[in-house]
Structure formats: C-alpha cells, structure tokens
Design an enzyme around this catalytic site. Structure first.
Site, PDB file in Angstrom:
ATOM      1  N   ASP A  37      20.331   4.254  -7.306  1.00 45.12           N
ATOM      2  CA  ASP A  37      19.192   3.521  -6.763  1.00 45.12           C
ATOM      3  C   ASP A  37      19.073   3.710  -5.259  1.00 45.12           C
ATOM      4  O   ASP A  37      17.986   4.003  -4.735  1.00 45.12           O
ATOM      5  CB  ASP A  37      19.340   2.030  -7.104  1.00 45.12           C
ATOM      6  CG  ASP A  37      18.012   1.326  -7.213  1.00 45.12           C
ATOM      7  OD1 ASP A  37      16.992   1.925  -6.824  1.00 45.12           O
ATOM      8  OD2 ASP A  37      17.970   0.180  -7.682  1.00 45.12           O
ATOM      9  N   GLY A  88       6.101  -2.233  -6.875  1.00 42.43           N
ATOM     10  CA  GLY A  88       7.282  -2.140  -7.721  1.00 42.43           C
ATOM     11  C   GLY A  88       7.956  -3.496  -7.841  1.00 42.43           C
ATOM     12  O   GLY A  88       7.388  -4.539  -7.516  1.00 42.43           O
ATOM     13  N   ASP A  89       9.219  -3.476  -8.311  1.00 48.52           N
ATOM     14  CA  ASP A  89       9.934  -4.731  -8.528  1.00 48.52           C
ATOM     15  C   ASP A  89      10.298  -5.442  -7.228  1.00 48.52           C
ATOM     16  O   ASP A  89      10.451  -6.665  -7.214  1.00 48.52           O
ATOM     17  CB  ASP A  89      11.212  -4.457  -9.333  1.00 48.52           C
ATOM     18  CG  ASP A  89      10.911  -3.965 -10.740  1.00 48.52           C
ATOM     19  OD1 ASP A  89      10.057  -4.569 -11.400  1.00 48.52           O
ATOM     20  OD2 ASP A  89      11.526  -2.969 -11.167  1.00 48.52           O
ATOM     21  N   GLY A  90      10.430  -4.690  -6.128  1.00 48.16           N
ATOM     22  CA  GLY A  90      10.890  -5.289  -4.882  1.00 48.16           C
ATOM     23  C   GLY A  90       9.965  -6.363  -4.339  1.00 48.16           C
ATOM     24  O   GLY A  90      10.421  -7.367  -3.772  1.00 48.16           O
ATOM     25  N   GLU A 104       2.514  -5.618   5.008  1.00 44.83           N
ATOM     26  CA  GLU A 104       2.628  -4.693   6.142  1.00 44.83           C
ATOM     27  C   GLU A 104       4.057  -4.344   6.513  1.00 44.83           C
ATOM     28  O   GLU A 104       4.287  -3.445   7.314  1.00 44.83           O
ATOM     29  CB  GLU A 104       1.928  -5.315   7.357  1.00 44.83           C
ATOM     30  CG  GLU A 104       0.438  -5.561   7.109  1.00 44.83           C
ATOM     31  CD  GLU A 104      -0.197  -6.427   8.186  1.00 44.83           C
ATOM     32  OE1 GLU A 104       0.554  -7.178   8.860  1.00 44.83           O
ATOM     33  OE2 GLU A 104      -1.420  -6.365   8.343  1.00 44.83           O
ATOM     34  N   PRO A 113       0.810  -1.229   0.000  1.00 38.39           N
ATOM     35  CA  PRO A 113       0.000   0.000   0.000  1.00 38.39           C
ATOM     36  C   PRO A 113       0.837   1.269   0.000  1.00 38.39           C
ATOM     37  O   PRO A 113       0.314   2.350  -0.263  1.00 38.39           O
ATOM     38  CB  PRO A 113      -0.821  -0.121   1.287  1.00 38.39           C
ATOM     39  CG  PRO A 113      -0.027  -1.022   2.172  1.00 38.39           C
ATOM     40  CD  PRO A 113       0.683  -1.990   1.256  1.00 38.39           C
ATOM     41  N   PHE A 114       2.145   1.143   0.255  1.00 40.07           N
ATOM     42  CA  PHE A 114       3.000   2.327   0.301  1.00 40.07           C
ATOM     43  C   PHE A 114       3.747   2.535  -1.014  1.00 40.07           C
ATOM     44  O   PHE A 114       4.513   3.481  -1.138  1.00 40.07           O
ATOM     45  CB  PHE A 114       4.004   2.207   1.447  1.00 40.07           C
ATOM     46  CG  PHE A 114       3.358   1.907   2.764  1.00 40.07           C
ATOM     47  CD1 PHE A 114       2.615   2.871   3.433  1.00 40.07           C
ATOM     48  CD2 PHE A 114       3.454   0.644   3.322  1.00 40.07           C
ATOM     49  CE1 PHE A 114       1.998   2.590   4.638  1.00 40.07           C
ATOM     50  CE2 PHE A 114       2.836   0.355   4.532  1.00 40.07           C
ATOM     51  CZ  PHE A 114       2.107   1.327   5.187  1.00 40.07           C
ATOM     52  N   GLY A 120      10.032   1.787  -9.081  1.00 42.13           N
ATOM     53  CA  GLY A 120      10.822   1.043 -10.048  1.00 42.13           C
ATOM     54  C   GLY A 120       9.964  -0.033 -10.693  1.00 42.13           C
ATOM     55  O   GLY A 120       9.548  -0.970 -10.024  1.00 42.13           O
TER      56      GLY A 120
END
EC number: 2.7.1.91
Length: 653
Positions: A343, A245-247, A220, A188-189, A278
């Site tokens: 990055d 993102g990719d993470g 979370e 959500p962030f 990203g």
C-alpha cells in the site's frame, strides 16, 4: 390513459435488514439513528401497481402498454404491431436513477410526458445512460393528462426511494417529501485526477435525475474534509458522500467523531462514490447491492445507482489506539507486513490508479519480507450463521478460533468551493447551491441540456419542458441562491464554525470520548480469555467489511454490522507462488478453500498487535500510522452507511 392502483399481494419478509429510506426524516441525526425503521413490507414482485396505455415522443412513434410492479417497469408495444420478441421490454428498477414529467412547448398539445432515466448494461457489460419518454394522452385536457403522468412519476419515485404507496389509489406528488439534501466532498486529485471529471460527467447528472439536492465541495489538502465536517450544522444535511477513494471517508468519519456532539454526529449517514485508487468499501457496497463485481467507471455507476435509492445501514467502526496513546477510527482495515508494504510503497505509482497495487504486489513479491510479532485477540463469542453459502475456512493447526459473521425549511451556511445542484453541465467549479432544485430552463432538465433535444426531439416536434409541479414537490423549501464564491484562496466564513486549517498529517488523532471498555492500557497484561500468537509473519490484516479492494474479497462472509473484526494472517514459510495464489483467489473470495497451512483466520471483538521487528509499516484504512504496538476494539453499529437497498448476490438484472 392509465390503470387502477392495486395494493393487494403484500408479503412480509421473515427478517428485514435494518435500513432507512430517503423518505424517513427524523429531526436530528440522533433521533434519525434511533428511529431507523425497516422499509415498508414489499409488494410481490409480480403485483401490478399501475397499468396504462401511452404514446411515444415524437408523437408519430409506436404506442405502448406500461405495467409498473415493485421490481420493474414492463413495456409492451401495442402499435403498429406487438413485437414477437420485445427488446428492452423490461426495465428493472435497479437500473433506474429517477424520472420526471414534461410538457410540450406547443400550446395545442394537450398531452403530458413521463420520462425515466435508466442505466442498463450493454452487451459488453458496461452501463450506458438511456432515456425513455412516454406520451400521456388518454384524456382531452392537459390537466388530466398531467395528473396521470404525475401519478406514474410519483409511484415510481416512491418505489425507488422505499416510500410506502397508499392502498386507496390516491397517488399524488404530495406523497413525496422534500428532496434529500447531500453534502458531496470530492477529492479532485483522486483516481489519476479523474475524480472531478467523473463526478461532473456521471455523478451529478445521475443524482439530479433522482431528484436529490446537493452541495459539493472540492477538498484542497489532506485532512480538509475532517476540518469541514467538524464545523458543519448537521441538521441541514441528510447525508455526507465522499467522491474519492477510501481515504476521504476516513477523514469524514474521524471528523464526525472529533465533534463535541460526536454521539449524535456519528449517526449522520455517510456514503462513498468510488473515484480513487483504493475503493474497498465501494466494492463491499456493490456486492451488498447485488451487483456483479465491477471496477472503474462501472463500479462508480453501480454505487451511484444505489445512492439514488437511499437506505442507510449500521456500520461497525474500529477504535485503534497507537503506541503514543493517540487514537483514530477505522471503517476498513489495519494492516502490517506485506499488505501495508504494498500500500505505501505503491504510492509513487499513484498515477496508475488501481493498477498501482498490481505493480506494488509484483515488486513486493520480489522482495518478500517476514516480520516477527505478537498478535493477541479477544475471540468473538457469538457463533453466527452465514447469510449465503461461503467457502469453508481453514483451522490452521490449533491456533484458529473460527466464528464467521452473526447472523424543516433550512438556512444553509455558505460553503467555499461549492457547486450548484442545477443546471448541468457545470461551467465552473465554484457556484452557489439553491435550497432545493428549482424548475430548470427549457430543454435543460436535470442537466440534460442539448442531449435532451438529441434523445427526444424530432424534426417538427415541439420541444419539451419540465413540469414544475413535479420538479419541486409541495412543501419543498425555497431558499434564495447564495452568492457565488471566488476561486481564490478559500475563505472560511466566521459563521460556519470551521476550525482554522491545520498542518497536514498522515492520520490525525481522534479526541472522541467513546471508551474502549474491552482494552486494558497498552503495555499491560491482557485478560485470560484472550488468545495470543507469536512468531514470524508475512502479513497480518484486521478487516471490518468484506473487501480489501474493489476486486479483493478478504473476508467473504463479513457484513457491515456483524460486530466483528476479521483477523487474517500469513505465517512465514509460504512460497512466493503460494502467496500469489492467495491473492489471485481473493478476487473470488476463495482463498480459504486453498488449504494453505500458513493462512490463519479468527473473528474477534478486539485485538492487540505488537511488532517485534524494529522496522516496518503499519496502515489504518490505507494510511500510514506510527510504527509500534497498537490495539483496537470494534464498536458495533456506531456509524451509518448509505448502501442502497440490499440485493440478491449473483442475481443482478
């Protein structure tokens, strides 16, 4: 109402990419991986499959002739008079998320209604949601009209999902398997905090329109997704999709590979819907689908459309061993020098979204560093052919080895913070999910709610309601709703098999038993067939897919399953202006045509990087890892990526 089904004109492609549609459902992920069959041979793009005459909703509107082909729905106005220059007369299936059948609330209305959801591009280039509703009224009874509307909806759904159509003309909802079931994981962030809003406002309505069933979990903390997938009962799901993102996808893949059944688990199809800063893999998926380069919401809508179509593609994964001996798996990149500096140093600008990298690049150029190190690699032995013409790649002095790319009913475990499939919009972020979509409340089909009244309604027209027979295909499992989950601290049910939460870590080590047979232990000599470069570098990048960012094409000829890690490096001596030109050219994938003498490239199966500068930053998939020597080996086709059907680059509808 309707025309005959025609099945002639089938043509075979000489070579078809290995894909799996939503329609093929092996019992387990391991069987699914072994039985990934190419889609059925495509029909000629112009071959009519269905043809018929329809009215419109409201009923006083014009009448249309519809023709469905394997690539598009053709709409021609018949009355009041045919248009000389039809507007919106061609609806490419690449712009369609799904369809449904409806009926009138008026008992005297014997017509059935056929509705499609489309996302055409506006004149400014952005996508907007539209609905087209057609009145099936060629027969005297509602049952006959409903059967015709369902025939069209079923045929269109089969085309969208890559399911074969019978040649005998019998097209009924029985052709449709149960709705594919997805587990959505949302950070959500992500994306300046827009990820949840975008997911709620765009992603969930679209996948509901496509008839996909889902559960959604908001992550979370860091490594939360990794813990979740380690304890999942994978047989309950057809895919795991990250909305971030990719993470987050890095966590999911490493969590699957940490399981005792990793050989089966890693074949679980995974997908990505870009809502982070990203979005490199999403950029590659967007290009693979034949769409023009896109950013932000446009990229999200493109990738969501592709997800609705289904289709899995083998995904290469890179096994990375760090100085401490710990190991993780990468689907994207390993970076050292300028790229990793930007990055990590741009993390403090995360509130800017993807603009953080632009600002970080400017700051990085102002304080440009060089790093001494040693890069060794095992050259790829296959001399591949590029699927599309690409820019010629440089052979920097004698150091470059150039090898471009070669050619059942389910019982679901309760999941905390899960969101229900339907109806939408969602009033709260924690609801339960049904086993498959149930018929929706009146005027709330697929979450349309009041919007349907605005799109379809007219003064004096009876409202429409969903046809339950198409909303739930025959054979769909009906499971009871789970109890809603409270918003407090997450409670992990004992039956879920999830491990207890662990302390946050940047990149957790993998315990996967997959051997790296090409790599000798770190610190030991390399075999004689390896190539070694030593010197001062501005950056070193090892990348698997084509994209380093949503709009940065670092390896324009790379494919998801080429079995290669693409090594790019820039030696010291390059000016700031020349380095900036390289990154600007990377937006078009043309950096190798600049003739920059400091830029090098090699395609490899494995590599070792030994930084000789005492301080620096190393990243794997954009996440910082311990600094020191590392080595990596590519494992071809180890994972499965949900990409949607391949498109024709540069020929977007």
């Amino acid at each position: 109402g309707g025309g005959k089904v025609r099945a002639e004109g089938r043509e075979r492609r000489p070579e078809q990419e290995l894909t799996r549609s939503w329609g093929h459902r092996p019992r387990s992920t391991l069987v699914r991986a072994k039985t990934m069959a190419p889609p059925p041979p495509p029909l000629a793009a112009s071959t009519p499959l269905l043809h018929g005459e329809f009215g419109s909703y409201p009923a006083r509107g014009p009448r249309f002739a519809l023709t469905l082909t394997s690539q598009a729905l053709h709409i021609q106005r018949l009355r009041p008079k045919p248009e000389a220059r039809p507007r919106g007369g061609l609806v490419p299936l690449a712009e369609v998320s799904g369809c449904c059948t409806l009926r009138s609330r008026s008992p005297s209305d014997s017509a059935a209604y056929f509705c499609i959801y489309t996302y055409p591009r506006s004149r400014r280039g952005s996508r907007r949601r539209t609905t087209r509703t057609f009145r099936t009224d060629g027969a005297t009874t509602y049952e006959e009209n409903r059967a015709e509307a369902q025939r069209w909806a079923t045929a269109l759904t089969c085309l969208l999902r890559g399911l074969p159509l019978p040649g005998d003309g019998e097209i009924t909802p029985d052709l449709l398997p149960r709705p594919p079931r997805l587990l959505l994981l949302v950070n959500p962030f992500g994306g300046r905090g827009l990820a949840w809003q975008w997911c709620k406002n765009y992603v969930l309505p679209m996948i509901s329109e496509a008839g996909l069933s889902f559960n959604l979990i908001q992550t979370e903390r860091q490594n939360h997704a990794r813990e979740l997938v380690q304890g999942l009962s994978l047989s309950e799901w057809d895919g795991i999709v990250t909305v971030s993102g990719d993470g987050l996808l890095h966590e999911v893949l490493n969590g699957l590979l940490d399981r005792p059944d990793w050989e089966e688990a890693v074949k679980m199809p995974v997908g990505i819907l870009p809502c982070g800063s990203g979005n490199a893999l999403a950029g590659a998926v967007n290009q693979h689908g034949g769409f023009e380069p896109a950013l932000g919401l446009d990229l999200l809508l493109n990738c969501s459309l592709l997800l609705c179509r289904g289709g899995g593609h083998p995904l290469d994964l890179l096994s990375v061993t760090l100085a401490s001996g710990s190991r993780c798996f990468s689907f994207l990149s390993v970076a050292w020098g300028f790229v990793s500096d930007v990055d990590i140093q741009s993390e403090r600008f995360r509130a800017l979204g993807s603009a953080r990298f632009t600002l970080g690049t400017v700051l990085g150029l102002a304080t440009l560093h060089t790093y001494r190190g040693r890069l060794s690699y095992l050259p790829a032995t296959v001399e591949p052919t590029s699927p599309t013409p690409v820019h010629s790649l440089p052979r920097a002095k004698s150091e470059l080895t150039l090898t471009p790319d070669p050619a059942p009913p389910m019982a679901h475990s309760p999941l905390h913070r899960s969101v229900s499939d339907l109806p939408l919009p969602l009033p709260q972020p924690a609801l339960a999910s049904p086993g498959s979509p149930e018929p929706l409340p009146i005027l709330s089909l697929n979450g349309g709610g009041p919007e349907l009244a605005g799109d379809w309604g007219g003064a004096g027209d009876a409202p429409l309601s969903p046809d339950p027979l198409l909303s739930s295909p025959p054979g769909s499992p009906k499971t009871a709703l789970h109890s809603p989950v409270t918003e407090g601290a997450p409670v992990i049910p004992p039956s879920s098999g999830l491990p207890p939460p662990t302390a946050d870590a940047r990149v957790a080590a993998s315990t996967c038993g997959l051997p790296d047979h090409l790599l000798p232990p770190l610190g030991t000599p390399l075999p004689p067939d390896w190539v070694t470069l030593e010197g001062d570098f501005v950056l070193m990048l090892a990348i698997s897919p084509s994209h380093l960012g949503a709009d940065l094409v670092a390896a324009p000829h790379a494919r998801f399953d080429d079995g290669l890690v693409h090594l790019c490096w820039v030696r010291s001596g390059i000016s700031r202006a020349a380095l900036l030109r390289l990154f600007l050219a990377m937006e078009r994938g043309s950096q190798f045509s600049l003739g920059c003498p400091q830029l090098g490239y090699a395609a490899a199966r494995a590599f070792r990087l030994e930084p000789l500068t005492p301080r620096g930053v190393l990243t794997v998939d954009g996440e910082q890892v311990e600094y020191g020597p590392l080595q990596a080996q590519m494992h071809p086709g180890l994972g499965t990526l949900l990409t949607g059907p391949p498109g024709c680059p540069g020929r977007e509808p």
